[in-house]
Motif scaffolding. Structure first.
Motif, mmCIF file in Angstrom:
data_model
loop_
_atom_site.group_PDB
_atom_site.id
_atom_site.type_symbol
_atom_site.label_atom_id
_atom_site.label_comp_id
_atom_site.label_asym_id
_atom_site.label_seq_id
_atom_site.Cartn_x
_atom_site.Cartn_y
_atom_site.Cartn_z
ATOM 1 N N SER A 83 0.808 -1.232 0.000
ATOM 2 C CA SER A 83 0.000 0.000 0.000
ATOM 3 C C SER A 83 0.839 1.279 0.000
ATOM 4 O O SER A 83 0.296 2.364 0.248
ATOM 5 C CB SER A 83 -0.980 0.049 1.191
ATOM 6 O OG SER A 83 -1.851 -1.039 1.124
ATOM 7 N N LEU A 84 2.126 1.180 -0.286
ATOM 8 C CA LEU A 84 2.971 2.372 -0.389
ATOM 9 C C LEU A 84 3.290 2.621 -1.863
ATOM 10 O O LEU A 84 3.699 1.682 -2.560
ATOM 11 C CB LEU A 84 4.300 2.168 0.358
ATOM 12 C CG LEU A 84 4.233 1.827 1.841
ATOM 13 C CD1 LEU A 84 5.622 1.435 2.354
ATOM 14 C CD2 LEU A 84 3.701 3.014 2.624
ATOM 15 N N PRO A 85 3.132 3.844 -2.354
ATOM 16 C CA PRO A 85 3.573 4.117 -3.720
ATOM 17 C C PRO A 85 5.101 4.160 -3.774
ATOM 18 O O PRO A 85 5.733 4.969 -3.093
ATOM 19 C CB PRO A 85 2.966 5.500 -4.023
ATOM 20 C CG PRO A 85 2.622 6.084 -2.706
ATOM 21 C CD PRO A 85 2.522 4.998 -1.694
ATOM 22 N N ILE A 86 5.689 3.254 -4.551
ATOM 23 C CA ILE A 86 7.146 3.133 -4.613
ATOM 24 C C ILE A 86 7.628 3.625 -5.975
ATOM 25 O O ILE A 86 7.193 3.120 -7.018
ATOM 26 C CB ILE A 86 7.560 1.651 -4.409
ATOM 27 C CG1 ILE A 86 7.094 1.137 -3.030
ATOM 28 C CG2 ILE A 86 9.061 1.465 -4.590
ATOM 29 C CD1 ILE A 86 7.783 1.753 -1.827
ATOM 30 N N ALA A 87 8.515 4.622 -5.967
ATOM 31 C CA ALA A 87 9.070 5.144 -7.222
ATOM 32 C C ALA A 87 9.998 4.081 -7.824
ATOM 33 O O ALA A 87 10.797 3.471 -7.102
ATOM 34 C CB ALA A 87 9.857 6.420 -6.946
ATOM 35 N N VAL A 88 9.864 3.857 -9.120
ATOM 36 C CA VAL A 88 10.744 2.882 -9.788
ATOM 37 C C VAL A 88 11.193 3.423 -11.140
ATOM 38 O O VAL A 88 10.474 4.188 -11.786
ATOM 39 C CB VAL A 88 10.061 1.511 -10.018
ATOM 40 C CG1 VAL A 88 9.844 0.771 -8.715
ATOM 41 C CG2 VAL A 88 8.745 1.649 -10.772
ATOM 42 N N ASP A 89 12.370 3.015 -11.535
ATOM 43 C CA ASP A 89 12.836 3.233 -12.902
ATOM 44 C C ASP A 89 13.795 2.101 -13.249
ATOM 45 O O ASP A 89 13.918 1.142 -12.472
ATOM 46 C CB ASP A 89 13.459 4.637 -13.079
ATOM 47 C CG ASP A 89 14.674 4.849 -12.197
ATOM 48 O OD1 ASP A 89 15.408 3.878 -11.916
ATOM 49 O OD2 ASP A 89 14.911 6.007 -11.779
ATOM 50 N N ALA A 149 11.601 -1.042 -1.334
ATOM 51 C CA ALA A 149 10.195 -1.328 -1.020
ATOM 52 C C ALA A 149 10.047 -2.143 0.266
ATOM 53 O O ALA A 149 9.235 -1.805 1.133
ATOM 54 C CB ALA A 149 9.545 -2.074 -2.190
ATOM 55 N N ILE A 150 10.840 -3.222 0.390
ATOM 56 C CA ILE A 150 10.695 -4.084 1.566
ATOM 57 C C ILE A 150 11.114 -3.318 2.819
ATOM 58 O O ILE A 150 10.443 -3.370 3.853
ATOM 59 C CB ILE A 150 11.556 -5.366 1.415
ATOM 60 C CG1 ILE A 150 11.089 -6.188 0.207
ATOM 61 C CG2 ILE A 150 11.524 -6.200 2.685
ATOM 62 C CD1 ILE A 150 12.014 -7.363 -0.119
ATOM 63 N N ALA A 151 12.231 -2.604 2.730
ATOM 64 C CA ALA A 151 12.726 -1.852 3.895
ATOM 65 C C ALA A 151 11.688 -0.822 4.340
ATOM 66 O O ALA A 151 11.425 -0.666 5.543
ATOM 67 C CB ALA A 151 14.049 -1.166 3.545
ATOM 68 N N ALA A 152 11.089 -0.132 3.381
ATOM 69 C CA ALA A 152 10.080 0.889 3.729
ATOM 70 C C ALA A 152 8.878 0.228 4.384
ATOM 71 O O ALA A 152 8.353 0.719 5.389
ATOM 72 C CB ALA A 152 9.664 1.662 2.473
ATOM 73 N N ALA A 153 8.442 -0.925 3.830
ATOM 74 C CA ALA A 153 7.283 -1.617 4.404
ATOM 75 C C ALA A 153 7.595 -2.092 5.820
ATOM 76 O O ALA A 153 6.783 -1.926 6.734
ATOM 77 C CB ALA A 153 6.899 -2.799 3.516
#
Ligand SMILES: C[S@@+](CC[C@H](N)C(=O)[O-])C[C@H]1O[C@@H](n2cnc3c(N)ncnc32)[C@H](O)[C@@H]1O
Length: 300
Positions: free
Chosen positions: A95-101, A137-141
């Motif tokens: 449920s977190l918007p994760i910036a990716v490129d 992503a995992i660290a933020a979650a």
């Protein structure tokens, strides 16, 4: 409002948003894109700054000229099979918007299992490492789930860490970022919990990947030797050194790899309490074990 003008040599430009959507679906289908309807909706909604529902509601509205130009641009990228997440610059995870490129792997829904299992098995973890963090992503979650935990996120890719920095600054500003090879940067017995979604593709799989993955996602995030187990083995071999007694190591594995990874944990007397967890598709996806609390006995 300026409405889209026909491009010379092409079919007349779409006049309404609904017409543009129908044409986008046809173009993506013709290019062999696997989910043309869903992708066309996401891409047009992105260009128009609305949701997929908003897009349908605005189907009869005229398509502004600038939007028509940008629609052409995003469709060309998707026709070349660039992942939608890179085109829109974002993917939701936990449920977190994760910036990716293109510097990082697009976080996958099945990886949320790693967060779920970590939360269940190690709710009181105080010192946590996400090794091979990619987008972060995992660290933020984990930082949002494990209240009071100090979370560290590491990767060998400094390009990847730059993306993780954006995501952790937004969602979990206290996460510490570390560059380096697997567990080498860390001192002995520091962590209550180490999680990793490491590269685990076999050499054969690399040759048969979808173009979205093969041509766009970073090779360093995917390749892990002939059997896809090189990085998983290395993490287990060095993991016991950085875990406190009773600390958990939880690893995402590829389809069909769980039994072999479980066997590696079971044969290593520094670990105990081996677990295997299945994802929503029924695939054994997370394998983990605890650092044994007592020292191991040796004859010499
Ligand atoms: C499968 S991706 C996972 C990314 C992210 N954790 C996720 O789940 O979306 C694997 C990550 O491990 C990193 N990696 C690969 N080999 C590594 C190594 N030897 N040391 C540290 N990180 C490594 C890659 O750069 C990549 O970011």
């Amino acid at each position: 409002m300026t409405v889209a003008a026909p491009e010379p040599g092409f079919a007349p430009a779409a006049r309404s948003i609904g017409q543009a959507l129908a044409r986008a679906v046809r173009r993506l289908r013709a290019a062999g894109v696997p989910e043309p309807d869903a992708d066309a909706q996401v891409l047009l909604a992105h260009v128009l700054g609305t949701s997929r529902t908003g897009l349908i509601a605005a189907a009869r509205d005229p398509l502004p000229a600038e939007a028509a130009r940008r629609v052409q641009e995003v469709l060309r990228r998707r026709e070349r099979r660039e992942p939608v997440a890179y085109i829109v610059g974002e993917r939701e995870f936990w449920s977190l918007p994760i910036a990716v490129d293109r510097r990082v792997l697009v976080p996958r829904p099945e990886t949320e299992l790693l967060v779920e299992v970590a939360r269940r098995l190690a709710p009181d973890a105080r010192c946590v490492l996400d090794c091979g963090t990619g987008s972060g992503a995992i660290a933020a979650a984990l930082a949002t789930e494990l209240a009071g935990a100090r979370v560290c996120a590491s990767d060998r890719s400094l390009h990847g860490l730059a993306v993780a920095a954006v995501n952790t600054a937004r969602h979990a500003p206290h996460v510490r970022l570390v560059g380096g090879d697997l567990l080498a940067p860390f001192r002995d017995a520091a962590f209550d919990l180490v999680v990793s979604n490491p590269p685990y593709c076999t050499d054969d799989e690399l040759a048969t990947l979808e173009p979205e993955v093969r041509d766009f996602e970073p090779r360093v995030a995917l390749a892990a030797g002939a059997a896809g187990l090189d990085v998983l083995h290395a993490l287990i071999a060095d993991g016991a050194r950085v875990l406190v007694p009773g600390g958990w190591m939880l690893l995402e594995v590829g389809a069909g790899q769980a039994d072999r990874v479980r066997g590696v944990f079971e044969r290593d007397l520094r670990y105990t309490s081996v677990v295997v967890e299945h994802d929503h598709a029924g695939i054994a996806r997370v394998v983990g074990a605890r650092r044994r609390r007592v020292g191991t006995w040796t004859a010499s």
